[in-house]
Write a protein that holds these residues in place. Structure first.
Motif, PDB file in Angstrom:
ATOM      1  N   ILE A 117       1.505  -1.090   0.229  1.00 32.75           N
ATOM      2  CA  ILE A 117       1.110  -1.757  -1.018  1.00 32.75           C
ATOM      3  C   ILE A 117       0.805  -0.738  -2.110  1.00 32.75           C
ATOM      4  O   ILE A 117       1.282  -0.848  -3.243  1.00 32.75           O
ATOM      5  CB  ILE A 117      -0.109  -2.674  -0.775  1.00 32.75           C
ATOM      6  CG1 ILE A 117       0.289  -3.823   0.147  1.00 32.75           C
ATOM      7  CG2 ILE A 117      -0.696  -3.182  -2.088  1.00 32.75           C
ATOM      8  CD1 ILE A 117      -0.884  -4.550   0.776  1.00 32.75           C
ATOM      9  N   LEU A 118       0.027   0.291  -1.781  1.00 35.46           N
ATOM     10  CA  LEU A 118      -0.417   1.247  -2.802  1.00 35.46           C
ATOM     11  C   LEU A 118       0.694   2.204  -3.244  1.00 35.46           C
ATOM     12  O   LEU A 118       0.723   2.614  -4.405  1.00 35.46           O
ATOM     13  CB  LEU A 118      -1.636   2.021  -2.293  1.00 35.46           C
ATOM     14  CG  LEU A 118      -2.873   1.165  -2.031  1.00 35.46           C
ATOM     15  CD1 LEU A 118      -4.019   2.024  -1.512  1.00 35.46           C
ATOM     16  CD2 LEU A 118      -3.296   0.384  -3.269  1.00 35.46           C
ATOM     17  N   GLU A 119       1.606   2.547  -2.348  1.00 35.45           N
ATOM     18  CA  GLU A 119       2.683   3.488  -2.684  1.00 35.45           C
ATOM     19  C   GLU A 119       3.628   2.960  -3.754  1.00 35.45           C
ATOM     20  O   GLU A 119       4.247   3.747  -4.467  1.00 35.45           O
ATOM     21  CB  GLU A 119       3.504   3.836  -1.439  1.00 35.45           C
ATOM     22  CG  GLU A 119       2.811   4.784  -0.506  1.00 35.45           C
ATOM     23  CD  GLU A 119       3.561   4.973   0.816  1.00 35.45           C
ATOM     24  OE1 GLU A 119       4.464   4.161   1.136  1.00 35.45           O
ATOM     25  OE2 GLU A 119       3.223   5.925   1.522  1.00 35.45           O
ATOM     26  N   ASN A 132      -1.827   9.481  -3.502  1.00 32.38           N
ATOM     27  CA  ASN A 132      -2.216  10.398  -2.434  1.00 32.38           C
ATOM     28  C   ASN A 132      -3.168   9.677  -1.495  1.00 32.38           C
ATOM     29  O   ASN A 132      -3.986   8.871  -1.933  1.00 32.38           O
ATOM     30  CB  ASN A 132      -2.894  11.634  -3.055  1.00 32.38           C
ATOM     31  CG  ASN A 132      -3.369  12.607  -2.015  1.00 32.38           C
ATOM     32  OD1 ASN A 132      -4.478  12.493  -1.502  1.00 32.38           O
ATOM     33  ND2 ASN A 132      -2.544  13.578  -1.695  1.00 32.38           N
ATOM     34  N   THR A 133      -3.057   9.975  -0.217  1.00 32.94           N
ATOM     35  CA  THR A 133      -3.975   9.426   0.769  1.00 32.94           C
ATOM     36  C   THR A 133      -4.272  10.502   1.800  1.00 32.94           C
ATOM     37  O   THR A 133      -3.414  11.334   2.098  1.00 32.94           O
ATOM     38  CB  THR A 133      -3.397   8.151   1.422  1.00 32.94           C
ATOM     39  OG1 THR A 133      -4.357   7.644   2.350  1.00 32.94           O
ATOM     40  CG2 THR A 133      -2.087   8.407   2.112  1.00 32.94           C
ATOM     41  N   ARG A 155     -10.462   6.917   5.232  1.00 30.97           N
ATOM     42  CA  ARG A 155      -9.283   7.292   4.449  1.00 30.97           C
ATOM     43  C   ARG A 155      -9.567   7.105   2.971  1.00 30.97           C
ATOM     44  O   ARG A 155     -10.068   6.062   2.550  1.00 30.97           O
ATOM     45  CB  ARG A 155      -8.092   6.447   4.858  1.00 30.97           C
ATOM     46  CG  ARG A 155      -6.823   6.778   4.080  1.00 30.97           C
ATOM     47  CD  ARG A 155      -5.596   6.193   4.714  1.00 30.97           C
ATOM     48  NE  ARG A 155      -5.388   6.687   6.059  1.00 30.97           N
ATOM     49  CZ  ARG A 155      -4.674   7.779   6.364  1.00 30.97           C
ATOM     50  NH1 ARG A 155      -4.128   8.499   5.399  1.00 30.97           N
ATOM     51  NH2 ARG A 155      -4.511   8.136   7.619  1.00 30.97           N
ATOM     52  N   THR A 156      -9.226   8.129   2.192  1.00 30.62           N
ATOM     53  CA  THR A 156      -9.314   8.076   0.738  1.00 30.62           C
ATOM     54  C   THR A 156      -7.924   7.795   0.192  1.00 30.62           C
ATOM     55  O   THR A 156      -6.962   8.467   0.567  1.00 30.62           O
ATOM     56  CB  THR A 156      -9.851   9.409   0.177  1.00 30.62           C
ATOM     57  OG1 THR A 156     -11.204   9.573   0.625  1.00 30.62           O
ATOM     58  CG2 THR A 156      -9.818   9.433  -1.340  1.00 30.62           C
ATOM     59  N   CYS A 157      -7.820   6.818  -0.692  1.00 31.98           N
ATOM     60  CA  CYS A 157      -6.568   6.466  -1.365  1.00 31.98           C
ATOM     61  C   CYS A 157      -6.816   6.592  -2.862  1.00 31.98           C
ATOM     62  O   CYS A 157      -7.765   6.002  -3.387  1.00 31.98           O
ATOM     63  CB  CYS A 157      -6.163   5.036  -1.024  1.00 31.98           C
ATOM     64  SG  CYS A 157      -5.919   4.735   0.732  1.00 31.98           S
ATOM     65  N   HIS A 158      -5.953   7.355  -3.534  1.00 32.16           N
ATOM     66  CA  HIS A 158      -6.157   7.564  -4.968  1.00 32.16           C
ATOM     67  C   HIS A 158      -4.910   8.137  -5.606  1.00 32.16           C
ATOM     68  O   HIS A 158      -3.923   8.397  -4.929  1.00 32.16           O
ATOM     69  CB  HIS A 158      -7.361   8.486  -5.210  1.00 32.16           C
ATOM     70  CG  HIS A 158      -7.238   9.841  -4.588  1.00 32.16           C
ATOM     71  ND1 HIS A 158      -7.791  10.961  -5.161  1.00 32.16           N
ATOM     72  CD2 HIS A 158      -6.645  10.271  -3.454  1.00 32.16           C
ATOM     73  CE1 HIS A 158      -7.546  12.019  -4.399  1.00 32.16           C
ATOM     74  NE2 HIS A 158      -6.855  11.621  -3.360  1.00 32.16           N
ATOM     75  N   LEU A 169      -4.434  -5.097  -3.478  1.00 32.69           N
ATOM     76  CA  LEU A 169      -4.890  -5.270  -2.091  1.00 32.69           C
ATOM     77  C   LEU A 169      -5.464  -6.671  -1.875  1.00 32.69           C
ATOM     78  O   LEU A 169      -5.267  -7.285  -0.826  1.00 32.69           O
ATOM     79  CB  LEU A 169      -5.913  -4.196  -1.739  1.00 32.69           C
ATOM     80  CG  LEU A 169      -5.387  -2.760  -1.722  1.00 32.69           C
ATOM     81  CD1 LEU A 169      -6.524  -1.784  -1.502  1.00 32.69           C
ATOM     82  CD2 LEU A 169      -4.307  -2.579  -0.686  1.00 32.69           C
ATOM     83  N   ILE A 170      -6.164  -7.187  -2.871  1.00 33.75           N
ATOM     84  CA  ILE A 170      -6.719  -8.543  -2.783  1.00 33.75           C
ATOM     85  C   ILE A 170      -5.584  -9.563  -2.784  1.00 33.75           C
ATOM     86  O   ILE A 170      -5.533 -10.476  -1.960  1.00 33.75           O
ATOM     87  CB  ILE A 170      -7.725  -8.816  -3.936  1.00 33.75           C
ATOM     88  CG1 ILE A 170      -8.970  -7.933  -3.754  1.00 33.75           C
ATOM     89  CG2 ILE A 170      -8.109 -10.292  -3.988  1.00 33.75           C
ATOM     90  CD1 ILE A 170      -9.891  -7.891  -4.961  1.00 33.75           C
TER      91      ILE A 170
END
Length: 160
Positions: free
Chosen positions: A96-98, A62-63, A47-50, A150-151
C-alpha cells in the motif's frame, strides 16, 4: 507483546525533531513517520515507514526495522493511531505505502536569483509575488496520504 491480541499490532505516528530546518517551511516542523510496534527486534521495537529525502532531490519511500522510537535522541512525540492486522504485516503494509507518490522535487537552484527556490517544475520558477502552493514533505505524506490509505485499505483500524 504490546498489541491488542496476537493478531494486531499497535500503530503510532512519530514526530522527531529535525537536524536542519527549512526556513521556507512553517515552524515548528517534525519528521513524521509511521511506527508499527511488533517487538520483532526487542522491547518495543518495530517497523518505521516514512519518506526520506529533501525538496531539492525529491523523496522516496523507506521502511526499516527499528528500536523503540522514544529512545531516539531526536524523539519529540508519539501519537497512537490504532491497530494493524498482523496478517497484513509487512507485505500488504508495504504494498500500500510503496505505491503512494512520495513528495517530488519542489525546489531547485535559480541562476537568475542565485538561490535555491520553489519551482513550478524544474527550471520554471515562480515570479515575485506569484502565489505558491504549500510544499509537501514527510508530514503531509504521512498524515494526508499514508495513514488514510492504510485506513481505506482496511488494514489500519483507528484506535480510541
Amino acid at each position: 507483546m504490546s498489541n491488542l491480541s496476537n493478531s494486531y499490532y499497535s500503530v503510532y505516528r512519530i514526530e522527531n525533531k529535525m537536524t536542519m530546518v527549512d526556513p521556507e517551511m512553517p515552524s515548528p516542523r517534525y519528521h513524521n513517520t509511521i511506527f508499527i510496534e511488533t517487538w520483532e527486534d526487542g522491547y518495543k521495537s518495530g517497523r518505521t515507514c516514512h519518506v526520506v529525502g529533501d525538496l531539492v532531490t525529491g523523496m522516496t519511500y523507506n521502511t526499516r526495522v527499528d528500536q523503540d522510537p522514544e529512545l531516539d535522541e531526536m524523539f519529540f512525540a508519539k501519537h497512537f493511531l490504532g491497530f494493524l492486522k498482523a496478517k497484513d504485516y509487512p507485505d500488504r503494509l508495504n504494498e500500500i505505502l510503496e505505491v503512494l507518490p512520495p513528495p517530488p522535487k519542489q525546489k531547485s537552484f535559480n541562476p537568475k536569483s542565485m538561490r535555491t527556490e520553489q519551482h513550478k517544475s524544474p527550471g520554471v520558477f515562480y515570479e515575485v509575488g506569484e502565489e505558491r502552493p504549500p510544499m509537501v514533505k514527510c508530514t503531509e505524506w504521512t498524515i494526508n496520504q499514508a495513514i488514510p490509505a492504510l485506513i481505506e485499505a482496511g488494514i489500519l483500524m483507528k484506535g480510541g
